[in-house]
Design a protein around this motif. Structure first.
Motif, short mmCIF file in Angstrom:
data_model
loop_
_atom_site.label_atom_id
_atom_site.label_comp_id
_atom_site.label_asym_id
_atom_site.label_seq_id
_atom_site.Cartn_x
_atom_site.Cartn_y
_atom_site.Cartn_z
N PHE A 44 -3.51 0.48 -0.36
CA PHE A 44 -4.42 0.96 0.71
C PHE A 44 -5.72 0.00 1.10
O PHE A 44 -6.61 -0.22 1.93
CB PHE A 44 -4.99 2.13 1.25
N ARG A 45 -5.77 -1.03 -0.31
CA ARG A 45 -6.79 -1.61 -0.78
C ARG A 45 -6.61 -3.09 0.38
O ARG A 45 -6.50 -3.26 1.12
CB ARG A 45 -6.48 -2.36 -2.13
N GLU A 46 -7.96 -2.92 0.72
CA GLU A 46 -8.61 -5.08 1.44
C GLU A 46 -8.40 -5.42 1.38
O GLU A 46 -8.89 -5.40 -0.03
CB GLU A 46 -9.74 -4.05 2.49
N TYR A 47 -8.29 -7.08 1.04
CA TYR A 47 -8.37 -7.71 1.06
C TYR A 47 -9.18 -8.71 -0.37
O TYR A 47 -8.57 -8.30 -1.04
CB TYR A 47 -8.01 -9.53 1.91
N CYS A 74 -0.16 -2.93 2.85
CA CYS A 74 -2.08 -4.04 2.90
C CYS A 74 -2.12 -5.25 2.55
O CYS A 74 -1.94 -6.16 3.78
CB CYS A 74 -2.70 -3.47 1.50
N HIS A 75 -0.41 -6.37 2.38
CA HIS A 75 -0.15 -7.55 2.02
C HIS A 75 0.55 -7.95 3.26
O HIS A 75 -0.38 -8.75 3.97
CB HIS A 75 0.80 -7.64 0.68
N ARG A 102 0.37 1.77 11.10
CA ARG A 102 -0.92 1.07 10.97
C ARG A 102 -1.22 -0.38 12.16
O ARG A 102 -1.77 -0.77 11.61
CB ARG A 102 -1.27 0.89 9.16
#
Length: 244
Positions: A44-47, A74-75, A102
């Motif tokens: 779930f990481r951000e950029y 995420c991408h 999402r």
């Protein structure tokens, strides 16, 4: 092949994290190595939290984009936020449900090899090309890629040369006598009481990838080398010329 929910540990972990903000241990089991773990929050990481290899790949994406094995999305979410036309796909129904919740309305539950539309960019990040499984399956992979790439299309993928794993203390290389390419691994995942089926996964060095690409009318340009024997590759048809 679409995963049944009762055999989809990663999809269940993604769903738990989305619904509750946390997840239990997502284990990765291999007969060749010690058991490992995928931290679910990284899906779930951000950029800003992405490695440089992934950031470069996202900067090169263009046109109509297919995000293969998108997981929690995420991408695709980053690309969509930039106004780009992206279709994330995954074989996990739970993962696709989370992506849609999402805001990724175009998310589809489909196997890469069943895709029929054409795309300008195919993204296979987080070693997404690993789905090929074995070096023997690379020709089939490139045959399908040729069908779904637009005339001037590109594949952006990252992988790793894991030969370092087999380096001995004195610097020599010792590869197991399995009769297989050293980057062909077998994995199984476990999450809570859900145990997935075993699957083949491919880590491929850049030279082997180049050889397979050339054999099938493609060229490979290495766009970025990471800090852990990983690299980002751009694959395009040979007649398109090389990336500058």
């Amino acid at each position: 092949m679409i995963l049944p929910v009762e055999k989809d540990p990663m999809g269940r972990a993604i769903l738990d994290f989305w619904q509750h903000g946390h997840a239990a241990r997502l284990e990765v089991i291999s007969p060749m190595f010690d058991d490992d773990e995928i931290p679910v929050d990284t899906l779930f990481r951000e950029y800003a939290e992405m490695p440089e290899v992934e950031k470069v790949a996202l900067s090169k994406a263009r046109g109509k984009i297919l995000d293969v094995g998108a997981g929690a999305g995420c991408h695709s979410l980053f690309l969509q936020s930039k106004g780009m036309d992206v279709t994330p796909i995954d074989i996990s129904p739970n993962s696709v449900s989370v992506m849609r919740e999402r805001g990724l309305a175009q998310a589809e539950c489909v196997d890469f090899f069943d895709v029929t539309d054409r795309f300008d960019t195919v993204l296979m990040l987080m070693n997404g090309i690993g789905i090929v499984g074995t070096t023997d399956a690379l020709d089939r992979f490139f045959t399908h890629l040729d069908k779904i790439l637009a005339p001037d299309g590109q594949l952006l993928c990252d992988s790793s040369d894991i030969s370092y794993v087999f380096q001995t203390d004195n610097g020599t290389m010792y590869f197991p006598d399995t009769g297989r390419y050293y980057g062909e691994l077998t994995y199984k995942m476990r999450y809570r009481d859900i145990v997935g089926e075993s699957f083949n996964w491919l880590y491929i060095d850049a030279d082997t990838l180049r050889e397979a690409a050339l054999r099938n009318g493609f060229v490979v340009d290495i766009l970025k080398e990471g800090e852990h024997y990983d690299y980002l590759a751009r694959i395009s048809r040979a007649e398109q010329g090389r990336d500058e």
